[in-house]
Design an enzyme around this catalytic site. Sequence first.
Site, mmCIF file in Angstrom:
data_model
loop_
_atom_site.group_PDB
_atom_site.id
_atom_site.type_symbol
_atom_site.label_atom_id
_atom_site.label_comp_id
_atom_site.label_asym_id
_atom_site.label_seq_id
_atom_site.Cartn_x
_atom_site.Cartn_y
_atom_site.Cartn_z
ATOM 1 N N SER A 99 0.807 -1.226 0.000
ATOM 2 C CA SER A 99 0.000 0.000 0.000
ATOM 3 C C SER A 99 0.834 1.267 0.000
ATOM 4 C CB SER A 99 -0.898 0.038 1.237
ATOM 5 O OG SER A 99 -1.737 -1.071 1.260
ATOM 6 N N THR A 144 -1.820 2.334 3.951
ATOM 7 C CA THR A 144 -1.243 3.693 4.008
ATOM 8 C C THR A 144 -0.697 4.025 5.390
ATOM 9 O OG1 THR A 144 -2.763 4.527 2.363
ATOM 10 C CG2 THR A 144 -1.910 6.147 3.918
ATOM 11 N N THR A 156 1.598 6.943 0.589
ATOM 12 C CA THR A 156 0.781 5.826 0.106
ATOM 13 C C THR A 156 0.959 5.609 -1.388
ATOM 14 O OG1 THR A 156 -1.490 4.971 0.081
ATOM 15 C CG2 THR A 156 -1.233 7.272 -0.461
ATOM 16 N N ARG A 183 -5.707 9.329 -10.557
ATOM 17 C CA ARG A 183 -6.467 9.507 -9.315
ATOM 18 C C ARG A 183 -5.527 9.872 -8.154
ATOM 19 N NH1 ARG A 183 -6.459 7.228 -3.915
ATOM 20 N NH2 ARG A 183 -8.561 7.370 -3.098
ATOM 21 N N GLY A 239 -7.658 4.871 4.596
ATOM 22 C CA GLY A 239 -8.936 4.377 4.093
ATOM 23 C C GLY A 239 -9.293 5.026 2.770
HETATM 24 C C1 SD4 Z 1 -6.093 6.841 -0.569
HETATM 25 N N1 SD4 Z 1 -6.193 6.961 1.829
HETATM 26 O O1 SD4 Z 1 -5.366 6.934 -1.547
HETATM 27 C C2 SD4 Z 1 -5.503 6.353 0.720
HETATM 28 C C3 SD4 Z 1 -5.514 4.863 0.699
HETATM 29 C C4 SD4 Z 1 -5.503 4.166 2.013
HETATM 30 O O2 SD4 Z 1 -5.944 2.343 3.208
HETATM 31 O O3 SD4 Z 1 -5.347 4.730 3.056
HETATM 32 N N2 SD4 Z 1 -5.772 2.914 2.042
HETATM 33 O O4 SD4 Z 1 -7.299 7.080 -0.611
#
Ligand code: SD4
Length: 335
Positions: free
Chosen positions: A82, A196, A214, A224, A248
């Site tokens: 991640s 992340t 991340t 994105r 998240g």
């Molecule tokens: C995102 N918040 O790119 C990050 C991804 C993440 O657990 O935290 N995943 O949206």
Amino acid sequence: MLNRRKFVQASFLSSAALFFNKTIIAAGSSDFIKNNPIVLSTWGDNVKANAEAWKILSSSGRALDAVEAGVQIPEADPADQSVGYGGLPDRDGKVTLDACIMDENANCGAVMFLENIMHPIKVARLVMEKTPHVQLAGEGALQFALANGFKKENLLTPESEKAWKDWLKTSNYDPTTTPKLLEQKNVPGQQNNHDTIGMIALDAAGNLSGACTTSGLAFKMRGRVGDSPIIGAGLYVDNEVGAATSTGVGEEVIRICGSHTVVELMRQGMSPELACKRTVERMIKKRGSKIKELQVGFIALNTKGEFGSYALQKGFTYAVQSKAGVKVYNSKSIY
Ligand code: SD4
């Protein structure tokens, strides 16, 4: 001269400080106990990242240096799918990275949609320190990194390439399929994933800083960008109040300026945990059933070194290191 009341108060504070292994800070006329230095990171697996940050914090280093060093551990870890090297790619098979950093003086820097650079957090710090800007994206961020001595590297590991090729068979994009949610849903093969990293720290001098890095949501659309590199969404630090960071589904965090909201609620007097809880509740109020299946988690730290968290779903963990030792907490959650 200390009068008896003050003396008794002072000796109680000293013994309490010894007992709890905390530091007493003289703040004008009244003393209080301050739990510093301390560092916390999203996800329990990030005890290793905290340990790296702790090397700096425990030798009276700056929180900014600590968080920058700490988050480089998962950035360089190919097993962490991640973050950084080994991150799951976008739907075109490219690993694209987002990161930001913020210090005690509201200095901040970010990179987003950055490719082929192992340590985006270091580039984010350079954006903060060497440019008049806060954010650099994509090709421009890469040019800036290369001009500052960073080397291009292939960040797509065979494991992540295989996961992408498996995903291509259906090409079904579903943001609920973040690795941690797959783990909760017991989807085979996803058990060892991390997520992340958002890291916030309070140093021995009483200053706060944070970093967030991340590879974003797996198999996202090309271009994105999530919450993680956005100051106020994925990370926010205010040295008068506290710091917060998130993990998240970033789209949901951006909609409510999540980390900034947590800090502002702490400014109104809420504890870190309550501020995180109210922020998650606000998401639900705005989005209702649309986010019932999604995961978002916040962690927060205030200027006294008190900390807390809250998440939408069960399963969110966070790691803390202080003089009291190393601990992983299971976050409370709404669902
Ligand atoms: C995102 N918040 O790119 C990050 C991804 C993440 O657990 O935290 N995943 O949206």
